[in-house]
Design a protein around this motif. Structure first.
Motif, PDB file in Angstrom:
ATOM      1  N   GLY A  95     -29.196  60.637  13.747  1.00 29.47           N
ATOM      2  CA  GLY A  95     -28.791  61.287  12.521  1.00 29.47           C
ATOM      3  C   GLY A  95     -27.989  62.537  12.809  1.00 29.47           C
ATOM      4  O   GLY A  95     -27.886  63.000  13.948  1.00 29.47           O
ATOM      5  N   PHE A  96     -27.392  63.092  11.774  1.00 27.25           N
ATOM      6  CA  PHE A  96     -26.556  64.272  11.909  1.00 27.25           C
ATOM      7  C   PHE A  96     -27.343  65.565  11.706  1.00 27.25           C
ATOM      8  O   PHE A  96     -26.893  66.624  12.107  1.00 27.25           O
ATOM      9  CB  PHE A  96     -25.405  64.213  10.891  1.00 27.25           C
ATOM     10  N   ILE A  97     -28.491  65.503  11.048  1.00 30.15           N
ATOM     11  CA  ILE A  97     -29.302  66.682  10.779  1.00 30.15           C
ATOM     12  C   ILE A  97     -30.478  66.698  11.744  1.00 30.15           C
ATOM     13  O   ILE A  97     -31.251  65.739  11.804  1.00 30.15           O
ATOM     14  CB  ILE A  97     -29.807  66.695   9.321  1.00 30.15           C
ATOM     15  N   PRO A 107     -11.892  53.172   8.127  1.00 29.96           N
ATOM     16  CA  PRO A 107     -12.182  53.026   9.560  1.00 29.96           C
ATOM     17  C   PRO A 107     -12.604  54.333  10.224  1.00 29.96           C
ATOM     18  O   PRO A 107     -13.438  54.328  11.137  1.00 29.96           O
ATOM     19  CB  PRO A 107     -10.851  52.518  10.136  1.00 29.96           C
ATOM     20  N   LEU A 108     -12.051  55.468   9.769  1.00 28.25           N
ATOM     21  CA  LEU A 108     -12.443  56.746  10.357  1.00 28.25           C
ATOM     22  C   LEU A 108     -13.914  57.052  10.104  1.00 28.25           C
ATOM     23  O   LEU A 108     -14.631  57.522  10.991  1.00 28.25           O
ATOM     24  CB  LEU A 108     -11.566  57.871   9.794  1.00 28.25           C
ATOM     25  N   VAL A 109     -14.374  56.797   8.882  1.00 27.47           N
ATOM     26  CA  VAL A 109     -15.780  57.036   8.562  1.00 27.47           C
ATOM     27  C   VAL A 109     -16.675  56.141   9.407  1.00 27.47           C
ATOM     28  O   VAL A 109     -17.718  56.573   9.918  1.00 27.47           O
ATOM     29  CB  VAL A 109     -16.033  56.804   7.061  1.00 27.47           C
ATOM     30  N   CYS A 110     -16.267  54.893   9.590  1.00 31.31           N
ATOM     31  CA  CYS A 110     -17.071  53.967  10.393  1.00 31.31           C
ATOM     32  C   CYS A 110     -17.172  54.440  11.844  1.00 31.31           C
ATOM     33  O   CYS A 110     -18.260  54.478  12.424  1.00 31.31           O
ATOM     34  CB  CYS A 110     -16.473  52.565  10.339  1.00 31.31           C
ATOM     35  N   VAL A 111     -16.050  54.810  12.441  1.00 26.03           N
ATOM     36  CA  VAL A 111     -16.065  55.155  13.857  1.00 26.03           C
ATOM     37  C   VAL A 111     -16.730  56.512  14.086  1.00 26.03           C
ATOM     38  O   VAL A 111     -17.319  56.754  15.149  1.00 26.03           O
ATOM     39  CB  VAL A 111     -14.632  55.146  14.418  1.00 26.03           C
ATOM     40  N   LEU A 112     -16.666  57.413  13.096  1.00 31.25           N
ATOM     41  CA  LEU A 112     -17.306  58.721  13.240  1.00 31.25           C
ATOM     42  C   LEU A 112     -18.762  58.713  12.799  1.00 31.25           C
ATOM     43  O   LEU A 112     -19.451  59.720  12.966  1.00 31.25           O
ATOM     44  CB  LEU A 112     -16.526  59.770  12.434  1.00 31.25           C
ATOM     45  N   SER A 113     -19.219  57.610  12.219  1.00 32.63           N
ATOM     46  CA  SER A 113     -20.625  57.489  11.848  1.00 32.63           C
ATOM     47  C   SER A 113     -21.427  56.714  12.879  1.00 32.63           C
ATOM     48  O   SER A 113     -22.633  56.907  12.995  1.00 32.63           O
ATOM     49  CB  SER A 113     -20.756  56.789  10.474  1.00 32.63           C
ATOM     50  N   LYS A 119     -20.759  60.005  18.139  1.00 36.87           N
ATOM     51  CA  LYS A 119     -20.457  60.081  19.569  1.00 36.87           C
ATOM     52  C   LYS A 119     -19.427  59.041  19.994  1.00 36.87           C
ATOM     53  O   LYS A 119     -18.608  59.282  20.879  1.00 36.87           O
ATOM     54  CB  LYS A 119     -21.739  59.898  20.387  1.00 36.87           C
ATOM     55  N   TYR A 120     -19.452  57.874  19.358  1.00 39.31           N
ATOM     56  CA  TYR A 120     -18.504  56.823  19.736  1.00 39.31           C
ATOM     57  C   TYR A 120     -17.073  57.235  19.419  1.00 39.31           C
ATOM     58  O   TYR A 120     -16.150  56.957  20.198  1.00 39.31           O
ATOM     59  CB  TYR A 120     -18.858  55.527  19.015  1.00 39.31           C
ATOM     60  N   GLY A 121     -16.876  57.885  18.285  1.00 37.99           N
ATOM     61  CA  GLY A 121     -15.531  58.304  17.905  1.00 37.99           C
ATOM     62  C   GLY A 121     -14.965  59.390  18.797  1.00 37.99           C
ATOM     63  O   GLY A 121     -13.745  59.587  18.853  1.00 37.99           O
ATOM     64  N   LEU A 122     -15.833  60.114  19.503  1.00 37.57           N
ATOM     65  CA  LEU A 122     -15.384  61.193  20.378  1.00 37.57           C
ATOM     66  C   LEU A 122     -15.133  60.734  21.811  1.00 37.57           C
ATOM     67  O   LEU A 122     -14.699  61.540  22.647  1.00 37.57           O
ATOM     68  CB  LEU A 122     -16.408  62.332  20.380  1.00 37.57           C
ATOM     69  N   LEU A 123     -15.395  59.466  22.107  1.00 37.04           N
ATOM     70  CA  LEU A 123     -15.129  58.952  23.451  1.00 37.04           C
ATOM     71  C   LEU A 123     -13.636  58.996  23.744  1.00 37.04           C
ATOM     72  O   LEU A 123     -12.802  58.791  22.857  1.00 37.04           O
ATOM     73  CB  LEU A 123     -15.650  57.521  23.590  1.00 37.04           C
ATOM     74  N   LEU A 124     -13.294  59.256  24.986  1.00 36.91           N
ATOM     75  CA  LEU A 124     -11.897  59.390  25.390  1.00 36.91           C
ATOM     76  C   LEU A 124     -11.399  58.085  25.996  1.00 36.91           C
ATOM     77  O   LEU A 124     -12.072  57.475  26.835  1.00 36.91           O
ATOM     78  CB  LEU A 124     -11.745  60.521  26.403  1.00 36.91           C
TER      79      LEU A 124
END
Length: 332
Positions: free
Chosen positions: A44-46, A279-285, A290-295
């Motif tokens: 979760g985020f909180i 798609p942005l909400v999916c990858v950042l959720s 953490k998945y959306g921040l992978l390089l």
């Protein structure tokens, strides 16, 4: 170093379980939840333990619990909003596109959407030994709520049918007294239309007019209907105010195809924005962001690649469609 030592004589089953935090003194709780792996959650985020024991003073712990109860109430409102305004219309559109009957859709897509939260929450709870008992209690509590739900539906149907017969009887009696018999359906339609015209004080325009792209977008993200707002009870208005920020956020990120509307809810500027935000909400959720921040190759984050692809596809859709007519692939 950096870990808390439990006071002598304090019961401790594992030494690393987060639930022993209440056995510590108030000055040790914040440091304990920060340095105990069991208190950290990636789901979760909180970070509730950190918020409870580090941001709130010890004497305000009842306030924190009260706020969490209110937050839980808001989450239930959001869940109901998602189901009624976003899940059900899309389910109907999917069923119509695949030419499924309501019965087949009810035992497939509806059952999947209804049971998915319970399945995933049970899997998450069983993944930790200290929450396994909570999962079992939640599953049986789902069963208890379902029994209460069935009873509520049965009682509501009985009350509705009884009021319906009483209304039909009173309408027919009134018609006989005036020397004519009005059909109950026609009577209710006339009464409803007259009440709506009297309450609204305004009518829909007879001739359609062309809206600009900006007007289409602003109307599409406005969740408040000014025609019904004045007739609502104050409690309904309070709930609406609570839900408005979430509704706007969902409208900006979740596409809805409504088969019951003539244009299938086609809103050209908003639907083009959905190609980017969805798609942005999916990858950042996923995995708490953490998945959306992978390089990628150690340089480009995943969310940047998703953003570029979304902007490219959104531009194609925007410049190849019009505001008045949905494209053939709108059901996608």
């Amino acid at each position: 170093m950096g870990s808390c030592q439990l006071p002598e004589g304090t019961p401790n089953r594992n030494g690393d379980e987060c639930d022993v935090v209440m056995n510590l003194s108030a000055s040790q709780r914040c440091e304990f939840v920060k340095n105990t792996p069991d208190c950290a959650s990636d789901e979760g985020f909180i970070k509730y333990p950190v918020v409870t024991f580090c941001l709130f003073p010890p004497n305000l712990l009842p306030l924190a619990i009260t706020l969490y109860v209110l937050w839980l109430f808001v989450l239930f409102l959001v869940l109901g909003l998602i189901a009624s305004d976003f899940f059900c219309p899309n389910l109907s559109a999917i069923s119509s596109t695949l030419r499924l009957t309501h019965n087949v859709a009810g035992v497939t897509f509806l059952a999947l959407g209804n049971g998915a939260p319970d399945v995933f929450s049970a899997m998450a709870a069983f993944s930790h030994p200290q929450t396994a008992g909570l999962a079992i209690g939640a599953l049986f509590g789902y069963l208890g709520l379902y029994i209460a739900y069935v009873l509520t539906v049965i009682v509501s149907a009985y009350i509705y049918n009884r009021q319906k017969h009483q209304l039909n009887g009173s309408a027919q009696t009134s018609g006989r007294e005036q020397g004519e018999i009005l059909p109950s359906d026609s009577y209710r339609e006339i009464q409803s239309a007259s009440m709506q015209a009297h309450d609204d004080g305004e009518y829909e325009p007879l001739l359609p007019y062309t809206q600009s792209t900006a007007q289409v977008f602003l109307n599409a993200i406005n969740p408040v209907d000014s025609r019904t707002w004045r007739r609502q009870h104050w409690s309904a208005k309070v709930l609406k105010v609570i839900k408005v920020p979430v509704e706007v956020l969902l409208l900006l990120t979740v596409p809805v195809v409504d088969a019951d509307k003539e244009d299938h809810n086609w809103k050209r500027p908003l639907n083009c924005l959905h190609i980017i935000t969805g798609p942005l909400v999916c990858v950042l959720s996923f995995q708490s962001g953490k998945y959306g921040l992978l390089l990628i190759e150690g340089e480009v984050p995943v969310w940047v690649l998703i953003l570029c692809i979304g902007v490219f596809l959104s531009g194609i859709v925007f410049f190849t469609t019009t505001n008045e007519r949905p494209p053939r692939y709108h059901f996608v």
